[in-house]
Write a protein that holds these residues in place. Structure first.
Motif, PDB file in Angstrom:
ATOM      1  N   UNK A   1       0.852  -1.190   0.000  1.00 16.10           N
ATOM      2  CA  UNK A   1       0.000   0.000   0.000  1.00 16.10           C
ATOM      3  C   UNK A   1       0.887   1.239   0.000  1.00 16.10           C
ATOM      4  N   UNK A   2       1.134   1.783  -1.191  1.00 16.43           N
ATOM      5  CA  UNK A   2       2.058   2.909  -1.324  1.00 16.43           C
ATOM      6  C   UNK A   2       1.565   4.140  -0.575  1.00 16.43           C
ATOM      7  N   UNK A   3       0.275   4.445  -0.657  1.00 15.26           N
ATOM      8  CA  UNK A   3      -0.242   5.635   0.020  1.00 15.26           C
ATOM      9  C   UNK A   3      -0.017   5.561   1.525  1.00 15.26           C
ATOM     10  N   UNK A   4      -0.284   4.422   2.114  1.00 10.24           N
ATOM     11  CA  UNK A   4      -0.057   4.256   3.556  1.00 10.24           C
ATOM     12  C   UNK A   4       1.427   4.354   3.881  1.00 10.24           C
ATOM     13  N   UNK A   5       2.272   3.674   3.096  1.00  5.42           N
ATOM     14  CA  UNK A   5       3.714   3.685   3.350  1.00  5.42           C
ATOM     15  C   UNK A   5       4.290   5.095   3.226  1.00  5.42           C
ATOM     16  N   UNK A   6       3.810   5.864   2.247  1.00  2.49           N
ATOM     17  CA  UNK A   6       4.309   7.236   2.070  1.00  2.49           C
ATOM     18  C   UNK A   6       4.079   8.041   3.350  1.00  2.49           C
ATOM     19  N   UNK A   7       2.889   7.935   3.926  1.00  6.43           N
ATOM     20  CA  UNK A   7       2.604   8.662   5.164  1.00  6.43           C
ATOM     21  C   UNK A   7       3.550   8.282   6.288  1.00  6.43           C
ATOM     22  N   UNK A   8       3.822   6.989   6.409  1.00  9.00           N
ATOM     23  CA  UNK A   8       4.725   6.504   7.452  1.00  9.00           C
ATOM     24  C   UNK A   8       6.136   7.040   7.240  1.00  9.00           C
ATOM     25  N   UNK A   9       6.637   6.899   6.013  1.00 11.22           N
ATOM     26  CA  UNK A   9       8.011   7.306   5.739  1.00 11.22           C
ATOM     27  C   UNK A   9       8.184   8.823   5.722  1.00 11.22           C
TER      28      UNK A   9
ATOM     29  N   UNK B   1       8.401  12.392  -3.349  1.00 14.25           N
ATOM     30  CA  UNK B   1       8.389  12.742  -4.770  1.00 14.25           C
ATOM     31  C   UNK B   1       7.932  11.473  -5.474  1.00 14.25           C
ATOM     32  N   UNK B   2       6.781  11.542  -6.133  1.00 12.08           N
ATOM     33  CA  UNK B   2       6.195  10.350  -6.756  1.00 12.08           C
ATOM     34  C   UNK B   2       6.402  10.355  -8.264  1.00 12.08           C
ATOM     35  N   UNK B   3       6.591   9.157  -8.788  1.00 12.99           N
ATOM     36  CA  UNK B   3       6.679   8.966 -10.231  1.00 12.99           C
ATOM     37  C   UNK B   3       6.398   7.500 -10.540  1.00 12.99           C
ATOM     38  N   UNK B   4       6.164   7.218 -11.791  1.00  9.48           N
ATOM     39  CA  UNK B   4       5.925   5.849 -12.221  1.00  9.48           C
ATOM     40  C   UNK B   4       7.054   5.363 -13.090  1.00  9.48           C
ATOM     41  N   UNK B   5       7.250   4.085 -13.070  1.00  6.55           N
ATOM     42  CA  UNK B   5       8.252   3.441 -13.924  1.00  6.55           C
ATOM     43  C   UNK B   5       7.644   2.147 -14.403  1.00  6.55           C
ATOM     44  N   UNK B   6       7.184   2.124 -15.662  1.00  7.62           N
ATOM     45  CA  UNK B   6       6.468   0.954 -16.150  1.00  7.62           C
ATOM     46  C   UNK B   6       5.182   0.810 -15.365  1.00  7.62           C
ATOM     47  N   UNK B   7       4.904  -0.369 -14.857  1.00 11.05           N
ATOM     48  CA  UNK B   7       3.710  -0.605 -14.056  1.00 11.05           C
ATOM     49  C   UNK B   7       3.914  -0.401 -12.571  1.00 11.05           C
TER      50      UNK B   7
ATOM     51  N   UNK C   1      10.247   3.883  -2.144  1.00 13.62           N
ATOM     52  CA  UNK C   1       9.126   2.984  -1.913  1.00 13.62           C
ATOM     53  C   UNK C   1       8.550   2.599  -3.265  1.00 13.62           C
ATOM     54  N   UNK C   2       8.312   1.305  -3.475  1.00 11.55           N
ATOM     55  CA  UNK C   2       7.825   0.821  -4.762  1.00 11.55           C
ATOM     56  C   UNK C   2       6.645  -0.105  -4.560  1.00 11.55           C
ATOM     57  N   UNK C   3       5.638   0.062  -5.412  1.00 13.83           N
ATOM     58  CA  UNK C   3       4.445  -0.775  -5.336  1.00 13.83           C
ATOM     59  C   UNK C   3       3.982  -1.073  -6.758  1.00 13.83           C
ATOM     60  N   UNK C   4       3.559  -2.307  -6.971  1.00 14.84           N
ATOM     61  CA  UNK C   4       3.098  -2.687  -8.297  1.00 14.84           C
ATOM     62  C   UNK C   4       2.875  -4.176  -8.384  1.00 14.84           C
TER      63      UNK C   4
ATOM     64  N   UNK D   1      15.634   8.467 -16.845  1.00 17.27           N
ATOM     65  CA  UNK D   1      14.503   8.182 -15.961  1.00 17.27           C
ATOM     66  C   UNK D   1      13.972   9.519 -15.451  1.00 17.27           C
ATOM     67  N   UNK D   2      12.817   9.527 -14.766  1.00 19.69           N
ATOM     68  CA  UNK D   2      12.313  10.784 -14.206  1.00 19.69           C
ATOM     69  C   UNK D   2      13.255  11.416 -13.172  1.00 19.69           C
ATOM     70  N   UNK D   3      14.139  10.622 -12.587  1.00 22.76           N
ATOM     71  CA  UNK D   3      15.030  11.128 -11.539  1.00 22.76           C
ATOM     72  C   UNK D   3      16.475  11.313 -12.010  1.00 22.76           C
ATOM     73  N   UNK D   4      16.752  11.122 -13.291  1.00 22.42           N
ATOM     74  CA  UNK D   4      18.109  11.214 -13.827  1.00 22.42           C
ATOM     75  C   UNK D   4      18.448   9.932 -14.571  1.00 22.42           C
ATOM     76  N   UNK D   5      19.548   9.955 -15.323  1.00 21.78           N
ATOM     77  CA  UNK D   5      19.943   8.726 -16.031  1.00 21.78           C
ATOM     78  C   UNK D   5      20.339   7.660 -15.021  1.00 21.78           C
ATOM     79  N   UNK D   6      20.114   6.387 -15.398  1.00 20.18           N
ATOM     80  CA  UNK D   6      20.517   5.320 -14.498  1.00 20.18           C
ATOM     81  C   UNK D   6      21.090   4.147 -15.268  1.00 20.18           C
ATOM     82  N   UNK D   7      21.734   3.280 -14.531  1.00 20.41           N
ATOM     83  CA  UNK D   7      22.150   1.980 -15.035  1.00 20.41           C
ATOM     84  C   UNK D   7      22.071   0.997 -13.874  1.00 20.41           C
ATOM     85  N   UNK D   8      21.971  -0.270 -14.215  1.00 18.17           N
ATOM     86  CA  UNK D   8      21.951  -1.330 -13.211  1.00 18.17           C
ATOM     87  C   UNK D   8      23.163  -2.208 -13.474  1.00 18.17           C
ATOM     88  N   UNK D   9      23.932  -2.472 -12.421  1.00 20.50           N
ATOM     89  CA  UNK D   9      25.164  -3.244 -12.562  1.00 20.50           C
ATOM     90  C   UNK D   9      25.221  -4.373 -11.534  1.00 20.50           C
TER      91      UNK D   9
END
Length: 118
Positions: free
Chosen positions: A14-22, A31-37, A48-51, A92-100
């Motif tokens: 539950x992202x909305x609940x977790x956001x309030x806690x954090x 700062x909210x954004x989506x990435x795929x689904x 925090x990620x939910x999907x 990405x919405x937050x800057x370029x990224x890579x996964x290594x």
């Protein structure tokens, strides 16, 4: 390679609940954004990620997100030490990224915080 900070990745139901806690824990606004689904909220040092489970399964394999001043430099250093670049660099919405994947098997996302999101 200059590391500017690290974000802990937390998958939540539950992202909305977790956001309030954090937000309360960190004193920071999300700062909210989506990435795929996946819906993402950056709150202080937490991502925090939910999907859908099938998308979160992949995200759970990434230990943390590391903000760097220069992603191109990080890419070069990672290659020098024998890391396997799994994805990116991509914008990405937050800057370029890579996964290594580091030589020890740990997987990290690197995000460029020193330049533009181009």
């Amino acid at each position: 390679m200059e590391i500017l900070g690290t974000s802990l990745r937390v998958c939540v139901d539950d992202l909305d609940h977790a956001v309030g806690v954090y937000e309360r824990l960190t004193g920071s606004q999300a700062v909210r954004f989506g990435r795929g689904g996946v819906s993402v909220a950056a709150v202080g040092a937490f991502l925090l990620m939910s999907g859908p489970d099938w998308e979160l399964e992949v995200l759970r394999k990434v230990t943390a997100t590391i903000a760097v001043k220069d992603l191109d430099e990080a890419h070069a250093v990672l290659s020098e030490v024998g890391a396997d670049i799994i994805a990116g660099p991509v914008p990405t919405p937050m800057g370029r990224n890579l996964v290594a994947r580091h030589p020890d098997g740990s997987v990290f996302e690197y995000v460029d915080r020193g330049g533009s999101a181009d």
